[in-house]
Design a protein around this motif. Structure first.
Motif, mmCIF file in Angstrom:
data_model
loop_
_atom_site.group_PDB
_atom_site.id
_atom_site.type_symbol
_atom_site.label_atom_id
_atom_site.label_comp_id
_atom_site.label_asym_id
_atom_site.label_seq_id
_atom_site.Cartn_x
_atom_site.Cartn_y
_atom_site.Cartn_z
ATOM 1 N N ARG A 1 0.846 -8.237 -3.067
ATOM 2 C CA ARG A 1 0.829 -6.813 -2.966
ATOM 3 C C ARG A 1 1.393 -6.095 -1.790
ATOM 4 N NH1 ARG A 1 -4.405 -5.373 -1.334
ATOM 5 N NH2 ARG A 1 -4.981 -7.718 -1.065
ATOM 6 N N ASP A 2 1.442 -5.019 -1.928
ATOM 7 C CA ASP A 2 2.553 -4.218 -0.804
ATOM 8 C C ASP A 2 1.589 -4.398 0.501
ATOM 9 O OD1 ASP A 2 4.457 -1.917 -0.229
ATOM 10 O OD2 ASP A 2 2.409 -1.179 0.567
ATOM 11 N N ALA A 3 2.167 -4.266 1.626
ATOM 12 C CA ALA A 3 1.424 -4.742 2.952
ATOM 13 C C ALA A 3 0.505 -3.275 3.290
ATOM 14 C CB ALA A 3 2.568 -4.936 4.032
ATOM 15 N N GLY A 4 0.706 -2.042 2.718
ATOM 16 C CA GLY A 4 -0.304 -0.884 2.756
ATOM 17 C C GLY A 4 0.196 -0.097 4.324
ATOM 18 N N ASP A 5 -0.669 0.529 4.911
ATOM 19 C CA ASP A 5 0.020 1.737 6.072
ATOM 20 C C ASP A 5 0.257 0.730 7.258
ATOM 21 O OD1 ASP A 5 -0.028 3.333 7.825
ATOM 22 O OD2 ASP A 5 -2.032 4.210 7.695
ATOM 23 N N LEU A 6 1.627 0.684 7.618
ATOM 24 C CA LEU A 6 2.167 0.037 8.937
ATOM 25 C C LEU A 6 2.431 1.185 9.878
ATOM 26 C CD1 LEU A 6 4.445 -2.196 6.533
ATOM 27 C CD2 LEU A 6 2.002 -2.894 7.906
ATOM 28 N N THR A 7 1.892 2.246 9.845
ATOM 29 C CA THR A 7 2.283 3.235 11.118
ATOM 30 C C THR A 7 1.854 2.365 12.285
ATOM 31 O OG1 THR A 7 0.203 4.203 10.393
ATOM 32 C CG2 THR A 7 2.653 5.137 9.458
ATOM 33 N N THR A 8 0.960 1.741 12.492
ATOM 34 C CA THR A 8 0.490 1.148 13.704
ATOM 35 C C THR A 8 1.068 -0.455 13.978
ATOM 36 O OG1 THR A 8 -1.603 0.443 13.048
ATOM 37 C CG2 THR A 8 -1.342 2.566 13.643
ATOM 38 N N ILE A 9 2.034 -0.626 13.223
ATOM 39 C CA ILE A 9 2.327 -2.039 13.497
ATOM 40 C C ILE A 9 3.240 -2.196 14.656
ATOM 41 C CG2 ILE A 9 4.507 -2.192 11.960
ATOM 42 C CD1 ILE A 9 3.337 -4.959 11.050
ATOM 43 N N GLU A 10 3.109 -3.470 15.412
ATOM 44 C CA GLU A 10 4.032 -3.465 16.706
ATOM 45 C C GLU A 10 5.296 -4.212 16.190
ATOM 46 O OE1 GLU A 10 2.841 -3.992 20.516
ATOM 47 O OE2 GLU A 10 5.060 -4.208 20.375
ATOM 48 N N ASP A 11 5.580 -5.116 15.215
ATOM 49 C CA ASP A 11 6.706 -5.808 15.009
ATOM 50 C C ASP A 11 6.546 -6.108 13.586
ATOM 51 O OD1 ASP A 11 8.756 -7.402 14.901
ATOM 52 O OD2 ASP A 11 8.002 -9.311 16.215
ATOM 53 N N PRO A 12 7.281 -5.295 12.983
ATOM 54 C CA PRO A 12 7.481 -5.400 11.377
ATOM 55 C C PRO A 12 8.053 -6.584 11.017
ATOM 56 C CG PRO A 12 8.234 -3.201 12.046
ATOM 57 C CD PRO A 12 8.025 -3.948 13.348
ATOM 58 N N SER A 13 8.935 -7.216 11.955
ATOM 59 C CA SER A 13 9.698 -8.377 11.476
ATOM 60 C C SER A 13 8.586 -9.588 11.155
ATOM 61 C CB SER A 13 10.914 -9.030 12.406
ATOM 62 O OG SER A 13 10.014 -9.592 13.594
ATOM 63 N N THR A 14 7.515 -9.605 11.781
ATOM 64 C CA THR A 14 6.421 -10.475 11.372
ATOM 65 C C THR A 14 6.004 -10.679 10.163
ATOM 66 O OG1 THR A 14 4.755 -9.021 12.056
ATOM 67 C CG2 THR A 14 5.415 -10.579 13.723
ATOM 68 N N LEU A 15 6.140 -9.611 9.333
ATOM 69 C CA LEU A 15 5.739 -9.576 7.999
ATOM 70 C C LEU A 15 6.988 -10.569 7.022
ATOM 71 C CD1 LEU A 15 4.651 -5.762 7.782
ATOM 72 C CD2 LEU A 15 3.121 -7.855 7.640
ATOM 73 N N ASP A 16 8.180 -10.246 7.582
ATOM 74 C CA ASP A 16 9.065 -11.057 6.878
ATOM 75 C C ASP A 16 9.121 -12.442 7.171
ATOM 76 O OD1 ASP A 16 10.382 -8.821 6.316
ATOM 77 O OD2 ASP A 16 11.507 -8.641 8.181
ATOM 78 N N GLN A 17 8.398 -12.945 8.073
ATOM 79 C CA GLN A 17 8.035 -14.400 8.471
ATOM 80 C C GLN A 17 6.892 -14.665 7.372
ATOM 81 O OE1 GLN A 17 7.327 -16.162 12.155
ATOM 82 N NE2 GLN A 17 8.334 -14.696 13.356
ATOM 83 N N ILE A 18 6.136 -13.789 7.459
ATOM 84 C CA ILE A 18 4.887 -14.420 6.491
ATOM 85 C C ILE A 18 5.257 -14.303 4.958
ATOM 86 C CG2 ILE A 18 2.565 -13.379 5.594
ATOM 87 C CD1 ILE A 18 1.972 -12.979 8.171
ATOM 88 N N LYS A 19 6.303 -13.531 4.646
ATOM 89 C CA LYS A 19 6.844 -13.503 3.401
ATOM 90 C C LYS A 19 7.600 -14.831 3.138
ATOM 91 C CE LYS A 19 7.399 -8.497 2.833
ATOM 92 N NZ LYS A 19 8.577 -7.468 3.275
ATOM 93 N N ALA A 20 8.392 -14.858 4.045
ATOM 94 C CA ALA A 20 9.117 -16.339 4.118
ATOM 95 C C ALA A 20 8.277 -17.621 3.817
ATOM 96 C CB ALA A 20 10.254 -16.406 5.185
ATOM 97 N N ALA A 21 7.173 -17.543 4.750
ATOM 98 C CA ALA A 21 6.314 -18.719 4.769
ATOM 99 C C ALA A 21 5.470 -18.828 3.456
ATOM 100 C CB ALA A 21 5.234 -18.660 5.744
ATOM 101 N N LEU A 22 5.222 -17.755 2.769
ATOM 102 C CA LEU A 22 4.662 -17.856 1.355
ATOM 103 C C LEU A 22 5.735 -18.250 0.501
ATOM 104 C CD1 LEU A 22 2.851 -14.343 1.762
ATOM 105 C CD2 LEU A 22 1.590 -16.500 1.429
ATOM 106 N N LYS A 23 6.840 -17.871 0.577
ATOM 107 C CA LYS A 23 7.805 -18.431 -0.370
ATOM 108 C C LYS A 23 8.128 -19.997 -0.461
ATOM 109 C CE LYS A 23 10.603 -14.564 -1.582
ATOM 110 N NZ LYS A 23 11.440 -13.755 -0.576
ATOM 111 N N GLY A 24 8.117 -20.383 1.031
ATOM 112 C CA GLY A 24 8.524 -21.781 1.368
ATOM 113 C C GLY A 24 7.599 -22.722 1.007
#
Ligand code: ATP
Ligand code: MG
Length: 630
Positions: free
Chosen positions: A607-630
């Motif tokens: 699903r979509d990551a949702g409300d991210l207005t308070t996130i510190e480092d959005p690039s961590t989400l890319d790592q998660i996406k990459a890990a899930l694909k790998g």
């Protein structure tokens, strides 16, 4: 000597007697007429009819008795500044700021939105509100323009106080630019903006007629005398938003008298801090810990407080301990997430300085896993006290009250309900859990002094968010999942929303995270529940390693994954074993350091990551996406 249990029991059974005694810790211009007015549940009014002032209690009292004692110690390892203000100096600075406010048209009850880096002027800005009875709303510096705009519209401030820029990791972080953008987005932008020019953003644009310069106005008001505005105990002192970990942040409204009494009492009974000592809270003024234990709490207790702009790792991982040595810090307050950062560094940094002044380290904000708890306690050789609370409560709910009791510390447990809190663990049907039975952490109202009076401008949301868990009984819901052992020690098992249901077994995220953390290679981990056709849900783990090279080939990663799974099997049984353990180098967190499990879970479920207005480092989400694909 009363035992802690008696102390706690009295706070519940003789509520008025207990709190009228605590009320004597603060100065009242007019004594309260009623200790607790609970005629309109769940709303409660503490110390009705009393008149006091937070600033008077935090500064004036001490400036009269000990004018030259340290009050505010400002340290920036970003700009290499360090300045110590005595109580008398702090008083003068705040009167100047208060005079500026008055010139800019701020009156009692008006809102002032403070969007500032961790500089001394931010403390002046908050305290000046308190002095004249204005209501501050501090918005964490570094929030994006749209987050700021929503908070502007919610508070409708007459004035905003800000700075050209902050600094983080040696790089300027723009504030003024974001502020201008937010004011364009907002429906109710302020008439005036007061700017502290730190010289970090040369030539930033100024809006004619709206933007005014702090240094210029301060020079005009050097000898300002601004009388204290006595405030009715139940009138608001500030608005502060929750971290937004579970969704849209809530605007917590705090009163004045109850908060003042709660903080004064907590400094004695929980933190065991005395006048003349120094407290170091590593938080930010944008969070509740910053409000209660950087600004108001220590000052009310007559302690010096350290305001630190910088990270725990710059110029090196010894910087916090160097500060402790230099200013003889006796009470320190930080977060588990910081401990996990330190754990990745050379422990020699903790041995380099003389820390003999330090009596306690308090940690709050996230579950403190046993491994990290033991590690930091061994390294420092002092009691490390886990304490559990929320923006809503303003001060701890669960802790060992070190000023009253010396009960043994149980690793991974914030221990006992703090005096004033009638805390219980509930089943979903509203009945109470027995010992060692998991349930929802609730508080029997009325909420004690210092807790939120309501959601700012939304009484209805106050009831629906916090008091609608059961039809009966009326209970404040913390939205956290917890457990109490046979000796009365409590543990927080995670957010109610994050509970993982594997084939009918309900597991708190924290339980599995705890088991994963026992593996020596792991520095930090998040576990989420992922929908599964057969079992309903399956746990999935995302771990950060102390040394990433431990899993830098597929073979090493696979072997480590197996080892971690074995750890979970051993502590909780195979039922809790994560379907996968992914190794990444950073986890998504809010700016206040809280794990955004809902976003991780959303990604894991496609699903979509949702409300991210308070996130510190959005690039961590890319790592998660990459890990899930790998
Ligand atoms: P929001 O309410 O907007 O979703 P949030 O709950 O993260 O955000 P805060 O008020 O900053 O906002 O955080 C309070 C929460 O932090 C608690 O409800 C609990 O989940 C967690 N927490 C705080 N201290 C502890 C602790 N010592 N142990 C375990 N969890 C803790
Ligand atoms: Mg919350």
């Amino acid at each position: 000597m009363t035992t802690y249990q008696e102390f706690h029991r009295r706070s519940i059974e003789d509520r008025d007697g207990f709190w009228s005694e605590q009320a004597q810790l603060v100065h009242w211009n007019k004594q309260p007429e009623q200790i607790c007015d609970y005629s309109r549940p769940p709303f409660v009014k503490w110390f009705k009819g009393g008149e006091t002032n937070l600033f008077y209690n935090a500064v004036d009292r001490h400036a009269a008795e000990r004018p030259d004692a340290n009050a505010l110690i400002y340290i920036s390892t970003e700009t290499n500044e360090e300045k110590v203000y005595s109580f008398a100096e702090l008083q003068r600075e705040v009167e100047r700021m208060a005079a500026i406010y008055q010139e800019l048209g701020v009156r009692k009850g008006d809102r002032v939105l403070i969007y500032m880096p961790m500089i001394a002027e931010a403390a002046f800005a908050m305290l000046a509100c308190a002095r004249i009875g204005a209501i501050h709303s501090v918005v964490f510096g570094g929030f994006a323009a749209n987050s700021l705009a929503t908070r502007i519209d919610d508070a409708k401030p007459v004035l905003m106080v800000s700075a050209d820029a902050g600094m983080r990791n040696g790089k300027p972080v723009p504030y003024k630019h974001l502020l201008d953008e937010a004011c364009k987005l907002a429906e109710f932008p302020p008439q005036k903006v007061l700017l502290v020019d730190r010289g970090l953003d040369k030539g930033f644009p100024r809006v004619e007629g709206r933007d005014v310069d702090y240094a210029e106005l301060r020079a005009k008001h050097m000898d300002a005398k601004v009388p204290v505005a006595w405030v009715e105990a139940t009138e608001p002192s500030y608005i502060l938003y929750t971290s937004g970990t579970t969704g849209k942040p809530k605007g917590v409204q705090r009163d004045t008298g109850g908060y003042c009494v709660a903080l004064a009492a907590s400094m004695q009974h929980i933190f065991s801090g005395d006048a003349g000592e120094t407290m170091f809270s590593t938080s930010d003024i944008g969070w509740v810990v910053g409000h209660s234990y950087i600004i108001y709490g220590p000052l009310i207790a007559g302690m010096a407080t350290i305001m630190y702009e910088g990270t725990p790792l710059r110029p090196d991982a010894g910087i916090w301990w160097q500060i402790v040595e230099k200013y003889k810090v006796s009470v320190m307050f930080s977060a588990p997430t910081a401990v996990r950062v330190l754990k990745k560094q050379d422990p020699a940094w903790l041995k380099k300085y003389d820390l003999s002044s330090l009596k306690h380290l308090f940690l709050a904000g996230e579950p403190l896993d046993e491994t990290s708890h033991k590690w930091i306690m061994d390294e420092l050789g002092i009691p490390v006290i886990d304490n559990y609370w929320q923006t809503e409560t303003g001060w701890p709910i669960l802790a060992i009250c070190r000023g009253v009791e010396q009960s043994p510390i149980k690793l991974g447990s914030p221990a006992f309900p703090v005096y004033g809190y009638d805390l219980r663990i509930y089943r979903e049907d509203g009945t109470e859990c027995g010992a060692n039975e998991k349930g929802i952490v609730g508080i029997v109202p009325p909420l004690p002094p210092g807790n939120l009076s309501t959601v700012w401008g939304q009484d209805e949301r106050f009831i629906s968010t916090y008091f609608s868990l059961f039809k009966e009984p009326l209970v404040y819901s913390s939205s956290d999942w917890g457990i109490k052992d046979e000796n009365g020690y409590h543990s927080i098992l995670g957010r109610m929303d994050d509970v993982i249901n594997v084939a009918g077994h309900r597991l708190g995220t924290r339980e599995i995270e705890e088991a994963v953390q026992t593996h020596p290679a792991v520095a930090e981990v998040a576990v989420v529940g992922v929908a599964d056709e057969v079992k309903g849900q399956m746990p999935m783990a995302f771990a950060v390693l102390k040394d990433a090279s431990a899993a830098d080939t597929p073979e090493k990663a696979a072997a480590l994954e197996k080892e971690v799974m074995k750890r979970v099997d051993a502590s909780l049984g195979a039922i809790a074993r994560p379907s996968r353990v992914h190794f990444i180098t950073g986890l998504p967190k809010t700016r206040s350091g809280k794990m955004l499990r809902r976003s991780i879970q959303a990604l894991a479920e496609g699903r979509d990551a949702g409300d991210l207005t308070t996130i510190e480092d959005p690039s961590t989400l890319d790592q998660i996406k990459a890990a899930l694909k790998g």
